[in-house]
Design an enzyme around this catalytic site. Structure first.
Site, PDB file in Angstrom:
ATOM      1  CG  LEU A  89      20.144  -3.184  23.694  1.00 28.65           C
ATOM      2  CD1 LEU A  89      21.064  -4.406  23.699  1.00 28.65           C
ATOM      3  CD2 LEU A  89      20.841  -2.016  23.018  1.00 28.65           C
ATOM      4  N   GLY A  91      14.852  -1.248  19.585  1.00 31.79           N
ATOM      5  CA  GLY A  91      14.225  -0.253  18.710  1.00 31.79           C
ATOM      6  C   GLY A  91      12.710  -0.241  18.766  1.00 31.79           C
ATOM      7  CB  ILE A 119      -0.092   1.532  12.464  1.00 34.24           C
ATOM      8  CG1 ILE A 119       1.379   1.121  12.283  1.00 34.24           C
ATOM      9  CG2 ILE A 119      -0.321   2.146  13.846  1.00 34.24           C
ATOM     10  CD1 ILE A 119       2.387   2.221  12.502  1.00 34.24           C
ATOM     11  N   GLY A 162      -6.169   6.750   8.917  1.00 32.15           N
ATOM     12  CA  GLY A 162      -5.266   5.928   8.104  1.00 32.15           C
ATOM     13  C   GLY A 162      -5.549   4.453   8.283  1.00 32.15           C
ATOM     14  CG  LEU A 220       7.580  -4.452   5.974  1.00 33.13           C
ATOM     15  CD1 LEU A 220       7.351  -5.411   4.811  1.00 33.13           C
ATOM     16  CD2 LEU A 220       6.368  -4.457   6.901  1.00 33.13           C
ATOM     17  CG  HIS A 244      -6.173 -34.633   5.760  1.00 34.44           C
ATOM     18  ND1 HIS A 244      -6.939 -33.580   5.300  1.00 34.44           N
ATOM     19  CD2 HIS A 244      -7.022 -35.491   6.394  1.00 34.44           C
ATOM     20  CE1 HIS A 244      -8.206 -33.806   5.624  1.00 34.44           C
ATOM     21  NE2 HIS A 244      -8.290 -34.960   6.284  1.00 34.44           N
ATOM     22  CG  LEU A 284      -6.450  -1.677   8.760  1.00 37.87           C
ATOM     23  CD1 LEU A 284      -6.135  -2.488   7.504  1.00 37.87           C
ATOM     24  CD2 LEU A 284      -7.948  -1.357   8.820  1.00 37.87           C
ATOM     25  N   GLY A 317       1.364   6.877   8.299  1.00 40.61           N
ATOM     26  CA  GLY A 317       2.666   6.506   7.751  1.00 40.61           C
ATOM     27  C   GLY A 317       3.788   6.827   8.717  1.00 40.61           C
TER      28      GLY A 317
HETATM   29  P1  NAI Z   1       0.614   3.307   6.018  1.00 38.88           P
HETATM   30  O1  NAI Z   1       1.430   4.163   5.142  1.00 38.88           O
HETATM   31  O2  NAI Z   1       0.649   1.850   5.869  1.00 38.88           O
HETATM   32  O3  NAI Z   1      -0.934   3.756   5.913  1.00 38.88           O
HETATM   33  C1  NAI Z   1      -1.328   5.092   6.119  1.00 38.88           C
HETATM   34  C2  NAI Z   1      -2.676   5.332   5.503  1.00 38.88           C
HETATM   35  O4  NAI Z   1      -3.103   6.642   5.895  1.00 38.88           O
HETATM   36  C3  NAI Z   1      -2.685   5.324   3.972  1.00 38.88           C
HETATM   37  O5  NAI Z   1      -3.648   4.398   3.530  1.00 38.88           O
HETATM   38  C4  NAI Z   1      -3.042   6.760   3.605  1.00 38.88           C
HETATM   39  O6  NAI Z   1      -3.828   6.860   2.453  1.00 38.88           O
HETATM   40  C5  NAI Z   1      -3.808   7.238   4.824  1.00 38.88           C
HETATM   41  N1  NAI Z   1      -3.810   8.692   5.047  1.00 38.88           N
HETATM   42  C6  NAI Z   1      -2.749   9.529   4.984  1.00 38.88           C
HETATM   43  N2  NAI Z   1      -3.130  10.791   5.263  1.00 38.88           N
HETATM   44  C7  NAI Z   1      -4.464  10.776   5.528  1.00 38.88           C
HETATM   45  C8  NAI Z   1      -5.432  11.773   5.910  1.00 38.88           C
HETATM   46  N3  NAI Z   1      -5.105  13.046   6.083  1.00 38.88           N
HETATM   47  N4  NAI Z   1      -6.719  11.374   6.087  1.00 38.88           N
HETATM   48  C9  NAI Z   1      -7.082  10.076   5.920  1.00 38.88           C
HETATM   49  N5  NAI Z   1      -6.202   9.096   5.580  1.00 38.88           N
HETATM   50  C10 NAI Z   1      -4.893   9.443   5.397  1.00 38.88           C
HETATM   51  O7  NAI Z   1       1.011   3.770   7.489  1.00 38.88           O
HETATM   52  P2  NAI Z   1       0.953   3.114   8.930  1.00 38.88           P
HETATM   53  O8  NAI Z   1      -0.176   2.179   9.097  1.00 38.88           O
HETATM   54  O9  NAI Z   1       1.044   4.288   9.845  1.00 38.88           O
HETATM   55  O10 NAI Z   1       2.282   2.265   9.008  1.00 38.88           O
HETATM   56  C11 NAI Z   1       3.551   2.892   8.892  1.00 38.88           C
HETATM   57  C12 NAI Z   1       4.592   1.917   8.414  1.00 38.88           C
HETATM   58  O11 NAI Z   1       4.845   0.929   9.376  1.00 38.88           O
HETATM   59  C13 NAI Z   1       4.196   1.222   7.133  1.00 38.88           C
HETATM   60  O12 NAI Z   1       5.300   1.197   6.272  1.00 38.88           O
HETATM   61  C14 NAI Z   1       3.841  -0.153   7.580  1.00 38.88           C
HETATM   62  O13 NAI Z   1       4.110  -1.127   6.585  1.00 38.88           O
HETATM   63  C15 NAI Z   1       4.725  -0.353   8.795  1.00 38.88           C
HETATM   64  N6  NAI Z   1       4.085  -1.258   9.738  1.00 38.88           N
HETATM   65  C16 NAI Z   1       3.936  -2.556   9.413  1.00 38.88           C
HETATM   66  C17 NAI Z   1       3.274  -3.406  10.254  1.00 38.88           C
HETATM   67  C18 NAI Z   1       3.104  -4.815   9.862  1.00 38.88           C
HETATM   68  O14 NAI Z   1       3.796  -5.274   8.964  1.00 38.88           O
HETATM   69  N7  NAI Z   1       2.200  -5.556  10.467  1.00 38.88           N
HETATM   70  C19 NAI Z   1       2.693  -2.968  11.515  1.00 38.88           C
HETATM   71  C20 NAI Z   1       2.901  -1.594  11.739  1.00 38.88           C
HETATM   72  C21 NAI Z   1       3.574  -0.790  10.885  1.00 38.88           C
END
Ligand code: NAI
Length: 468
Positions: free
Chosen positions: A38, A40, A185, A181, A319, A444, A187, A271
């Site tokens: 469980l 996800g 994820i 990207g 999220l 503080h 970063l 993404g």
């Molecule tokens: P993201 O959508 O946040 O970022 C993807 C990045 O890839 C964008 O900046 C985009 O411009 C770039 N990109 C797309 N195609 C490209 C290409 N061909 N060449 C170069 N750059 C390109 O996607 P990510 O990081 O994969 O996350 C997916 C989802 O999961 C998001 O909605 C994110 O908010 C969520 N997530 C949130 C986390 C957190 O809150 N800490 C952790 C992991 C995921």
């Protein structure tokens, strides 16, 4: 045939939290999960294992680079990646086991298998092995989440071109790690492997990293990650990745010029997309949008009576905490209560070091909307606790309404930003102003004093720094 008041398909944070709340409300509840565990994506291959590795790799960096500043001399520091990965797996197991115990404790029936809605009011469960089962339900909640976007010219092969799932368990540190990207994820996982010794290069199509967050803070984060050794190529669009003999070459374009990047492993983190395959929504005629997300009204109802959807499979930020709140609101509405999600106040966090947290409007969004705003900022280098901790990176930034002073948005860049943002979120939830926060007593010495000071800076009355 077993009959339930509520059946939830998918046991991620949206689904399992909805199941608990539904049971609390006295509804006979079942949850269906296709995977053996469980929890996800978040618990198994997302938020939790990534945070486990971020914590471990952060400790490793502390031991190598920071401990000596505190007079702690550590010799012969070496990485035991196997132990690090085993610990991560143990954390995941503890939490997924915990969710199972919560289901039992709340008398939620758990079915393992692929759940598909055969007709409104009926769900078929197909286990991996064995014969299918059918159950009846007055209300069916689809909480099937999302999957990584898989691009045809750089399709995941599970080994060299990978998604976040595989990047959580490389059995050795890749010498060269390419990240496509610069979102959360890319970063976060780029940081993990950079700290563990990889040469990390991030390719990003946009002229900035961390889109969606305040630009000024994102630029500061980029500067910091660069100082930690990560390389960034912005305005660089990756067109394809080819693998020969286990080595990858990515071809990208930057300002009309073609660039090639070689690597041992490539993380494609461009993404995620909504995942509703196999749930039977299409056959039933459940309306979807152009991005394959299930369309719902403000009460999470699809166009088919008795079928609801929440979390990553519907519109909005992908999220875990957004999914949880939707799950709770959805079953509260089913139970005839007033469920509600405040979409204006959903924090987002990137768990690098420093962490970047944001909520509400950014400065750019306020400008785009031509809103009159006042901005207050405060640096952690002027905060006593941050200095005592030898951890002075980052800022707090507030965006307050120019007339009413109501807080419209805020960002925190700091090692502890994910915790510090919670106070701001709570004040915003109550419609609070920067003055409310600035006049609240903060203990503080704490990092949270920087939050108070940034709120005071909106009225140019921060105490521990000059106000301009
Ligand atoms: P993201 O959508 O946040 O970022 C993807 C990045 O890839 C964008 O900046 C985009 O411009 C770039 N990109 C797309 N195609 C490209 C290409 N061909 N060449 C170069 N750059 C390109 O996607 P990510 O990081 O994969 O996350 C997916 C989802 O999961 C998001 O909605 C994110 O908010 C969520 N997530 C949130 C986390 C957190 O809150 N800490 C952790 C992991 C995921």
């Amino acid at each position: 045939m077993d009959k339930f008041d509520v059946v939830i398909i998918g046991s991620g944070p949206g689904g399992y939290v909805a199941a608990i709340r539904s049971a609390q409300l006295g509804l006979k509840t079942a949850i269906i999960e296709k995977d053996p565990e469980l929890g996800g994506t978040c618990l198994n291959v997302g938020c939790i294992p990534s945070k486990a590795l971020l914590a471990s790799s952060d400790h490793f960096t502390f031991a190598k680079k920071e401990a000596a500043k505190h007079g702690i001399v550590l010799d012969k520091i070496r990485l035991d990646l196997g132990t690090m990965l085993t610990r991560k797996d143990k954390v995941v197991k503890t939490l997924t086991g915990g969710v199972r115990a919560l289901m039992k404790g709340n008398k939620v029936t758990v079915f393992t298998g692929l759940g598909s809605i055969s007709e409104p009011g009926k769900v078929r469960i197909q286990p991996n092995d064995g014969s299918p089962n059918e159950i009846a339900a007055d209300h069916i909640v689809i909480a099937t989440g999302s999957v990584p976007v898989n691009l045809p010219n750089m399709a995941f092969d599970g080994n060299t071109i990978v998604s976040s799932t595989e990047a959580l368990c490389f059995d050795q540190v890749p010498a060269k790690f390419l990240v496509i990207g610069a979102g959360a994820i890319g970063l976060e996982l780029g940081s993990v492997w950079n700290r563990l010794g990889s040469e990390v290069t991030v390719l990003e199509f946009l002229p900035r990293i961390a889109v969606g967050f305040d630009l000024e803070m994102s630029n500061l984060l980029q500067r910091s990650l660069t100082a930690q050794g990560m390389k960034f190529h912005l305005e660089t669009k990756v067109g394809s990745v080819k693998v020969t003999n286990g080595r990858a070459v990515a071809t990208a374009t930057k300002g009309g010029e073609e660039l090639k990047f070689e690597a041992d492993k490539v993380l494609v983190s461009v993404g995620r997309r909504a995942f509703a395959e196999g749930v039977g929504a299409d056959k039933l005629g459940v309306a979807m949008d152009e991005r394959g997300r299930i369309k719902v009204d403000e009460n999470f109802r699809t166009n088919i009576p008795g079928i609801y959807a929440i979390g990553d499979v519907i519109a909005g930020p992908m999220l875990a905490h957004k999914a949880e709140e939707e799950g709770i609101a959805c079953v509260e509405l089913i139970a005839g209560k007033a469920g509600h999600v405040n979409y204006e106040v959903i924090p987002g966090i990137i768990y690098t070091n420093p962490e970047l947290a944001g909520v509400g409007l950014t400065e750019e969004q306020a400008k785009e909307e031509s809103r009159k705003v006042r901005i207050g900022k405060f640096p952690f280098r002027a905060n006593g606790r941050a200095l005592a901790n030898e951890d002075v990176e980052g800022w707090v930034k507030f965006i307050a309404d120019g007339e009413t002073d109501r807080i419209l948005g805020a960002s925190v860049l700091n090692h502890a930003a994910s915790e510090l943002i919670a106070e701001i979120v709570a004040v915003m939830e109550f419609g609070g102003s920067s003055e409310d926060l600035g006049r609240t007593v903060h203990a503080h010495p704490t990092l949270s004093e920087a939050v108070k000071e940034a709120a005071l800076a909106v009225e140019k009355r921060a105490i521990h720094i000059g106000n301009r």
